[in-house]
Design an enzyme around this catalytic site. Structure first.
Site, PDB file in Angstrom:
ATOM      1  N   GLY A 273     -17.591 -31.611 -23.045  1.00  0.00           N
ATOM      2  CA  GLY A 273     -17.739 -33.060 -22.993  1.00  0.00           C
ATOM      3  C   GLY A 273     -18.825 -33.483 -22.028  1.00  0.00           C
ATOM      4  N   PRO A 274     -19.119 -34.792 -22.010  1.00  0.00           N
ATOM      5  CG  PRO A 274     -19.333 -37.028 -22.590  1.00  0.00           C
ATOM      6  CD  PRO A 274     -18.445 -35.858 -22.742  1.00  0.00           C
ATOM      7  N   PRO A 275     -21.007 -35.123 -18.853  1.00  0.00           N
ATOM      8  CG  PRO A 275     -23.178 -35.060 -18.000  1.00  0.00           C
ATOM      9  CD  PRO A 275     -22.405 -35.404 -19.223  1.00  0.00           C
ATOM     10  N   GLY A 276     -19.201 -35.491 -15.758  1.00  0.00           N
ATOM     11  CA  GLY A 276     -18.405 -36.415 -14.930  1.00  0.00           C
ATOM     12  C   GLY A 276     -17.152 -36.952 -15.587  1.00  0.00           C
ATOM     13  CB  THR A 277     -15.565 -36.574 -18.831  1.00  0.00           C
ATOM     14  OG1 THR A 277     -16.097 -35.274 -19.055  1.00  0.00           O
ATOM     15  CG2 THR A 277     -16.469 -37.596 -19.472  1.00  0.00           C
ATOM     16  N   GLY A 278     -14.272 -35.202 -15.855  1.00  0.00           N
ATOM     17  CA  GLY A 278     -13.059 -34.656 -15.242  1.00  0.00           C
ATOM     18  C   GLY A 278     -12.735 -33.235 -15.653  1.00  0.00           C
TER      19      GLY A 278
ATOM     20  CB  THR B 178     -14.504 -29.773 -12.038  1.00  0.00           C
ATOM     21  OG1 THR B 178     -15.789 -29.597 -12.619  1.00  0.00           O
ATOM     22  CG2 THR B 178     -14.327 -28.819 -10.884  1.00  0.00           C
TER      23      THR B 178
ATOM     24  CD  GLU C 172     -34.569 -60.136 -17.004  1.00  0.00           C
ATOM     25  OE1 GLU C 172     -33.554 -60.031 -17.697  1.00  0.00           O
ATOM     26  OE2 GLU C 172     -35.456 -59.245 -16.941  1.00  0.00           O
TER      27      GLU C 172
ATOM     28  CG  HIS D 107     -33.847 -60.401 -22.189  1.00  0.00           C
ATOM     29  ND1 HIS D 107     -34.235 -59.808 -23.353  1.00  0.00           N
ATOM     30  CD2 HIS D 107     -34.566 -59.783 -21.205  1.00  0.00           C
ATOM     31  CE1 HIS D 107     -35.161 -58.880 -23.091  1.00  0.00           C
ATOM     32  NE2 HIS D 107     -35.376 -58.856 -21.791  1.00  0.00           N
TER      33      HIS D 107
END
Ligand code: ATP
Length: 488
Positions: free
Chosen positions: A104-109, A111, A332, A335
């Protein structure tokens, strides 16, 4: 033994020196041997993180402290039963599980999940990153693989545990498709050693070893790694949805003094696409902002500003010139006006305070998570992106380089429309459609959106100019002021 050798060495040096022999070369040789043995641990040794020691706070981590990953946690827990019920598995004649892949993508838990798995199964825990196995010296990676398996076994025995979990982050570095790296012999040897160790796990069951690998690029892995009997289970760890984001925010604000009015659900609506790591950083930044203002509690506006900071970067002291400020204001405002007129209530705020790489930006109101878009919705996105440059043209008769990123994004959306079969080309194959046809169709979509934006801006010129004037005076405009300027 060591002291006997050192003592004999010293005696020999003294003897040579007393006999008038030049001992400088001996000193140089000893210094070189010392440097190779002790100062270059990369030559065969690696730094292992032992997550299982009782001194390590993270060893108490459990699945409740991981938010927004209920499906992945369920799948992982189910797989972990193999480690927890070995007798049942043996009795049924089931082949034990050797590896689980978290993708999965980085930083999703990922570890966090591996650490929680070690705690859940009461296993010793060893962590390493795929890049730590790769060295320019042939054979070092393979040696490190053997070393991590033997360290895990020793650690489990030392801690009196029946099992050990080895976590390898960035698995794609170590286990990429064989032959895909320039110095492929070393990479291939390392991967081969990993496969050999995994195959040996079924014979050596005391302690039982489970490998958990994590990767952001499962597509790069060698098929041999994924075949049954190796990393048998793949668990997808995706970006959290809205409820998941609220849970993660809750987890990371537990130790922080929050204003009772803080609405974490509202913040989670405004953070579509944020990973767990982004949300942790968001909670941290909000606390830093509150501290800078010497506020004893963290308020909703601190979270709002922290979202901008996590998305766009730190506020900059750089001050654009007056004429640049006027241009940024109208850009801005363009937009914001078009976005708001296409969908009432869609703009939350706009600012010309530079932040990160942006000289100004418009923030949209929190929305429900959305994964599918119709032609009309995508076209409206393009219209909002083009409106900045067209507003500049209306006001000053020329555009500027500030719209480059907007145009790039508008093209990406147009490309998405073509690939999804939403354009006038109908259903197309991405692989076989000629680039000039894509270009023509993309241009047609952009030109048509541009004409529509032009009409909106011409019709609402007064409102646009008034909004830009207020923005250049006030630098930032929130929803209440925007309502007043546009609708009263
Ligand atoms: P990478 O692929 O980059 O290695 P990862 O998926 O392994 O990332 P982690 O290292 O587990 O991500 O997460 C980094 C930090 O982000 C964690 O220490 C934690 O603070 C926070 N975090 C990430 N995901 C979650 C989550 N699901 N719940 C709670 N906190 C999370």
């Amino acid at each position: 033994m060591k002291s006997v050798l050192i003592g004999s060495g010293l005696a020999m040096v003294m003897f040579l020196w007393l006999n008038g022999i030049n001992i400088t070369p001996v000193f140089i040789a000893v210094a070189l041997i010392f440097a190779v043995l002790y100062l270059m641990p990369g030559q065969g040794q690696m730094k292992l993180t032992n997550g299982g020691s009782s001194r390590d706070k993270s060893s108490n981590l459990n699945f409740d402290q991981i938010g927004g990953q209920d499906v992945a946690i369920n799948e992982l827990q189910e797989a972990l039963q193999f480690v927890m019920q070995p007798e049942k598995i043996d009795h049924m004649g089931i082949r034990p599980l050797k590896g689980i892949l978290l993708a999965g993508p980085p930083g999703t838990g990922k570890t966090l999940m591996a650490r929680a798995a070690a705690n859940f199964t009461s296993s010793a825990f060893m962590a390493a990153s795929g890049s730590e196995f790769i060295e320019m010296y042939a054979g070092v990676g393979a040696k490190r693989i053997r070393q991590i398996f033997s360290s895990a076994r020793k650690e489990a025995k030392r801690m009196n545990k029946k099992s050990a979990i080895i976590f390898i982050d960035e698995l794609e570095v170590l286990a990429a498709k064989r032959g895909s790296n320039s110095s492929h012999m070393e990479y291939d040897q390392t991967l081969n050693q990993l496969l050999v160790e995994m195959d040996g796990l079924s014979q050596n069951k005391d302690p039982r070893i489970l490998l958990i690998g994590a990767t952001n690029r499962a597509d790069l892995l060698d098929p041999a790694v994924l075949r049954p009997g190796r990393f048998d289970r793949q668990v997808q760890v995706d970006l959290p949805d809205r409820a998941g984001r609220a849970k993660i925010l809750f987890i990371h604000t537990q130790n922080k003094p929050l204003d009772p009015d803080v609405d974490l659900d509202d913040i989670s609506r405004a953070t579509f696409g944020f990973s767990g790591a982004h949300l942790e950083s968001l909670a941290n930044e909000a606390a830093i902002l509150a501290m800078r203002e010497e506020s004893p509690i963290i308020k909703q506006n601190h979270f709002r500003e922290a979202i901008d900071k996590v998305m766009m970067g730190e506020k900059l002291d750089r001050q654009p010139s007056v004429s640049e400020m006027e241009r940024i204001s109208i850009h801005e405002s363009g937009h914001a006006l078009v976005c708001e007129l296409l969908e009432y209530g869609s703009v939350a705020s706009l600012t010309i305070v530079p932040r990160g790489k942006a000289l100004g930006f418009m923030r949209r109101s929190p929305q429900d998570d959305q994964y599918l878009y119709t032609y009309k919705e995508l076209e409206q996105q393009i219209m909002t992106m083009l409106a900045g440059a067209l507003a500049e043209e209306l006001r000053f008769g020329s555009r500027s380089s500030g719209a480059r990123n907007d145009f790039q994004q508008a093209w990406n959306v147009a490309r998405e429309m073509i690939s999804s079969g939403l354009s006038s080309l109908g259903v197309v194959s991405d692989d076989s459609i000629p680039t000039d046809i894509i270009y023509k169709e993309g241009k047609r979509i952009i030109d048509s959106a541009e004409n529509k934006v032009q009409a909106i801006l011409d019709e609402n010129k007064e409102r646009l100019f008034e909004l830009a004037t207020c923005l250049s005076l006030q630098e930032s405009i929130g929803r209440p002021s925007l309502e007043k300027i546009l609708y009263q």
